[in-house]
Write a protein that holds these residues in place. Structure first.
Motif, mmCIF file in Angstrom:
data_model
loop_
_atom_site.group_PDB
_atom_site.id
_atom_site.type_symbol
_atom_site.label_atom_id
_atom_site.label_comp_id
_atom_site.label_asym_id
_atom_site.label_seq_id
_atom_site.Cartn_x
_atom_site.Cartn_y
_atom_site.Cartn_z
ATOM 1 N N ALA A 166 -15.024 4.714 4.137
ATOM 2 C CA ALA A 166 -14.164 3.604 3.847
ATOM 3 C C ALA A 166 -14.841 2.175 4.576
ATOM 4 C CB ALA A 166 -12.665 3.371 4.073
ATOM 5 N N ALA A 167 -15.186 2.489 5.916
ATOM 6 C CA ALA A 167 -15.955 1.146 6.502
ATOM 7 C C ALA A 167 -17.390 1.100 5.598
ATOM 8 C CB ALA A 167 -16.231 1.580 8.002
ATOM 9 N N MET A 168 -18.012 2.206 5.483
ATOM 10 C CA MET A 168 -19.351 1.911 4.945
ATOM 11 C C MET A 168 -19.250 1.282 3.634
ATOM 12 S SD MET A 168 -21.878 5.282 4.128
ATOM 13 C CE MET A 168 -21.706 6.183 5.497
ATOM 14 N N THR A 169 -18.387 1.626 2.851
ATOM 15 C CA THR A 169 -18.341 1.137 1.662
ATOM 16 C C THR A 169 -17.448 -0.124 1.233
ATOM 17 O OG1 THR A 169 -16.472 2.569 0.698
ATOM 18 C CG2 THR A 169 -18.553 3.548 0.118
ATOM 19 N N SER A 170 -16.856 -0.645 2.532
ATOM 20 C CA SER A 170 -15.859 -1.745 2.388
ATOM 21 C C SER A 170 -16.588 -3.011 1.733
ATOM 22 C CB SER A 170 -15.101 -1.928 3.595
ATOM 23 O OG SER A 170 -16.142 -2.308 4.448
ATOM 24 N N ARG A 196 0.794 -1.319 -0.051
ATOM 25 C CA ARG A 196 0.169 0.097 0.012
ATOM 26 C C ARG A 196 0.906 1.167 -0.149
ATOM 27 N NH1 ARG A 196 -4.441 2.802 3.842
ATOM 28 N NH2 ARG A 196 -3.412 1.716 5.814
ATOM 29 N N LEU A 197 1.914 1.207 0.747
ATOM 30 C CA LEU A 197 2.783 2.444 0.911
ATOM 31 C C LEU A 197 3.419 2.744 -0.560
ATOM 32 C CD1 LEU A 197 4.085 4.592 2.583
ATOM 33 C CD2 LEU A 197 6.014 2.931 3.113
ATOM 34 N N PHE A 198 3.844 1.600 -1.085
ATOM 35 C CA PHE A 198 4.620 1.641 -2.269
ATOM 36 C C PHE A 198 3.597 2.494 -3.326
ATOM 37 C CE2 PHE A 198 8.058 -1.090 -0.490
ATOM 38 C CZ PHE A 198 9.028 -0.180 -0.507
ATOM 39 N N SER A 210 -7.455 0.646 3.449
ATOM 40 C CA SER A 210 -7.525 0.503 4.842
ATOM 41 C C SER A 210 -8.452 -0.549 5.130
ATOM 42 C CB SER A 210 -7.679 1.738 5.542
ATOM 43 O OG SER A 210 -8.886 2.119 5.384
ATOM 44 N N PHE A 211 -9.756 -0.741 4.695
ATOM 45 C CA PHE A 211 -10.498 -1.825 5.177
ATOM 46 C C PHE A 211 -10.582 -3.267 4.652
ATOM 47 C CE2 PHE A 211 -12.330 1.505 7.993
ATOM 48 C CZ PHE A 211 -12.845 0.851 8.928
ATOM 49 N N ARG A 212 -9.529 -3.249 3.505
ATOM 50 C CA ARG A 212 -9.426 -4.435 2.927
ATOM 51 C C ARG A 212 -8.745 -5.508 3.822
ATOM 52 N NH1 ARG A 212 -10.572 -3.607 -2.520
ATOM 53 N NH2 ARG A 212 -9.410 -1.646 -3.088
ATOM 54 N N LEU A 213 -7.929 -5.061 4.582
ATOM 55 C CA LEU A 213 -7.253 -5.939 5.737
ATOM 56 C C LEU A 213 -8.481 -6.556 6.699
ATOM 57 C CD1 LEU A 213 -4.809 -3.457 7.428
ATOM 58 C CD2 LEU A 213 -4.214 -5.278 6.079
ATOM 59 N N GLU A 214 -9.337 -5.774 6.915
ATOM 60 C CA GLU A 214 -10.460 -6.302 7.580
ATOM 61 C C GLU A 214 -11.400 -7.329 6.974
ATOM 62 O OE1 GLU A 214 -10.038 -5.836 10.755
ATOM 63 O OE2 GLU A 214 -8.814 -3.983 10.828
ATOM 64 N N GLU A 246 -10.248 -9.760 5.116
ATOM 65 C CA GLU A 246 -9.553 -10.912 5.093
ATOM 66 C C GLU A 246 -10.148 -11.976 6.168
ATOM 67 O OE1 GLU A 246 -5.376 -10.478 6.225
ATOM 68 O OE2 GLU A 246 -4.747 -9.468 4.399
ATOM 69 N N ASP A 247 -10.527 -13.043 5.797
ATOM 70 C CA ASP A 247 -11.194 -13.861 6.673
ATOM 71 C C ASP A 247 -12.142 -13.316 7.484
ATOM 72 O OD1 ASP A 247 -11.489 -16.509 7.421
ATOM 73 O OD2 ASP A 247 -9.611 -16.505 8.572
ATOM 74 N N SER A 248 -12.795 -12.212 7.041
ATOM 75 C CA SER A 248 -13.948 -11.732 7.748
ATOM 76 C C SER A 248 -13.481 -11.002 8.944
ATOM 77 C CB SER A 248 -15.180 -12.455 7.883
ATOM 78 O OG SER A 248 -15.578 -12.912 6.732
ATOM 79 N N ALA A 249 -12.390 -10.448 9.094
ATOM 80 C CA ALA A 249 -11.905 -10.114 10.583
ATOM 81 C C ALA A 249 -12.581 -8.942 10.927
ATOM 82 C CB ALA A 249 -10.416 -9.516 10.187
ATOM 83 N N LEU A 250 -13.303 -8.245 10.332
ATOM 84 C CA LEU A 250 -14.133 -7.267 10.846
ATOM 85 C C LEU A 250 -15.331 -7.675 11.674
ATOM 86 C CD1 LEU A 250 -14.374 -4.123 11.016
ATOM 87 C CD2 LEU A 250 -16.011 -4.160 8.996
ATOM 88 N N GLU A 251 -15.843 -8.951 11.074
ATOM 89 C CA GLU A 251 -17.027 -9.486 11.843
ATOM 90 C C GLU A 251 -16.439 -9.976 13.352
ATOM 91 O OE1 GLU A 251 -19.319 -12.268 9.227
ATOM 92 O OE2 GLU A 251 -19.147 -13.822 11.005
#
Lengths: 270, 232
Positions: B158-162, B28-30, B77-81, B83-88
């Motif tokens: 980003a959370a709303m549209t993730s 992401r940084l690059f 930033s919310f793509r991380l969450e 992965e494997d439904s981590a946000l859930e």
């Protein structure tokens, strides 16, 4: 005499009731962990669950059985507050999971077929994250070395102590599952909802989960297990509920669940 | 533990986790830094080679680079969450949802601040800007204020549209109108820093930016728990 109000999971006080030392009315039966009345959930025009009535007392273990798409996972997601019921009234320990999340969430957890792991975090970092998020009042004042020691002890309980420094992306499905089970151990909830807890595990892993669930049951935790592994799950659970197309079609003892499934199949075919 | 301490403790844990994950996977940084550099390079070619024109275009170009890079960064930033439904998984933990928001916001703000270290020096070189240490410090300070103002609603949206497939389209559509006042304040501030401020207007633009930051940070923190609740 104190009578047990099953509908609300509480004790009614009568003039002749005895009083405990703490001043509470004596109540011989445990309160309800789950009370569902006419609960249904719709996705678009499709009802995934309809008219579900369930009462599960604290300390009970219940097996949910049904084909894929029968509504088991939807029911578990409703119970843990990830979904809101479209109809009916759902109470966990007397509180509505959506309206009073802070009453309910500390008391339950869901062990899903998803592991909720971050690919690039190590096993140790996952455990430390969960320990921190669990908001144990002593955790944040505990020195970092003690936190790490405790995290490693926890990893030992699921046989992952040798892989503590490895990221989750390098783990097999079974190892991921074992790691995700630690979350439950850290949160130590009263009600544990398990969605296919034996899937992706080798026989040793299945035995480990069976032992762990038996320990939880012995400690008086309430278990609701959705599983196709009837042989293992029925040993752990006292009661069983069979779901079919979003409705409860059979209830009985977990030991009789195979007979229950046959009865339902016979009725459906006739 | 009272609610403020609980929110702060959760926010620190989430921010640490996000920054650690970003560091492990520096894609992401690059990608974001490269995107910002390309924007600056193209704009400098478009406005050059006259150095007066370049200097006049420098504030706007820097803001455009920040804005576009921030959109790219926030949508990731919310793509991380996911992965494997981590946000859930996080939604199941009895944490303060506001703590989750402020953790993600903190990580996003720090990430945008990191970009300042790359894009500001490049702007100075490409746009032939005469900048001493004081000017660089002022630019970084205003970049930081802008990063806060961008990261707060950006994290919320980003959370709303993730969970949506059209996140990449929706996020800028939702975010740009909200950011207009902050962006105007930033362009003006950068302009005054780089080309002089004879009327001493910089202070009022600073106050405006700080006011926007405070409103966005407070309001988005309050609104975030409603976004997280997908149970409807």
């Amino acid at each position: 005499m104190a009578s047990y109000d099953q509908r609300h999971g509480s004790c009614e006080m009568h003039s002749t009731d005895s009083i405990t030392a703490s001043g509470e009315p004596a109540c011989t039966q445990p309160a309800n962990a789950v009370t569902a009345r006419g609960v249904g959930r719709r996705f678009g025009r499709t009802w995934a669950l309809a008219h579900i009535d369930i009462e599960i007392k604290q300390g009970e273990s219940v097996l949910l059985v049904g084909h894929n798409g029968s509504g088991k996972t939807t029911l578990l997601r409703l119970l843990c507050g990830l979904l809101r019921p479209s109809t009916g009234d759902l109470r966990l320990f007397g509180s509505a999971p959506q309206q009073q999340p802070f009453e309910v969430r500390p008391r339950l957890t869901l062990v899903s077929h998803r592991t909720y792991l971050y690919e690039q975090l190590t096993a140790l970092e996952h455990v430390r994250l969960w320990m921190g998020l669990a908001m144990d009042s002593t955790y944040h004042s505990t020195p970092a070395e003690a936190q790490e020691r405790r995290a490693k002890e926890l990893l030992e309980t699921v046989g992952l102590e040798q892989r503590a420094a490895d990221p989750a992306v390098q783990f097999s499905a079974g190892m991921r599952k074992r790691l995700s089970l630690l979350r439950t151990q850290i949160e130590d909830p009263d009600l544990i909802l398990l969605d296919e807890p034996f899937s992706a595990l080798d026989p040793a892993g299945q035995d480990m989960v069976t032992d762990w669930l038996a320990q939880l049951r012995a400690r008086g935790k309430t278990l609701i297990v959705a599983s196709h592994a009837l042989e293992q799950a029925s040993k752990l659970c006292a009661k069983a509920i069979v779901l079919h197309t979003g409705q409860i079609v059979w209830r009985g003892a977990a030991a009789d669940v195979t007979a229950g499934l046959l009865t339902h199949a016979t009725k459906s075919n006739s | 533990m009272n609610i403020v301490r609980r929110v702060a403790a959760t926010a620190i844990l989430i921010a640490q986790k996000d920054l650690r994950l970003e560091w492990r996977n520096r894609a992401r940084l690059f990608s974001v830094a490269l995107f910002g550099l390309v924007v600056l390079l193209l704009l400098s070619l478009a406005f050059g080679p006259n150095s007066d024109d370049l200097q006049r275009a420098a504030p706007g170009s820097l803001v455009v680079a920040l804005l576009f890079s921030s959109i790219l960064s926030l949508s990731e930033s919310f793509r991380l969450e996911r992965e494997d439904s981590a946000l859930e998984g996080l939604a199941l933990v009895p944490i303060e949802p506001m703590g989750l928001f402020y953790g993600k916001f903190l990580a996003n703000t720090l990430f945008l601040l990191l970009l300042a270290g790359i894009l500001i020096p490049v702007t100075v070189v490409l746009f032939v800007v005469e900048a001493d240490a004081r000017v660089l410090l002022q630019l970084t300070g205003f970049w930081a204020l802008a990063a806060v103002g961008l990261a707060a609603p950006g994290t919320l949206y980003a959370a709303m549209t993730s969970r949506l497939r059209s996140q990449d389209v929706l996020l800028p559509l939702l975010l740009f109108p909200l950011e207009v006042p902050a962006l105007i304040a930033l362009v003006k501030s950068f302009g005054f820093i780089l080309t002089g401020d004879p009327m001493e207007q910089l202070v009022s633009w600073t106050k405006l930016l700080i006011a926007f930051d405070l409103i966005y940070v407070a309001l988005c923190g309050v609104l975030f728990p409603f976004i997280l609740d997908e149970g409807s």
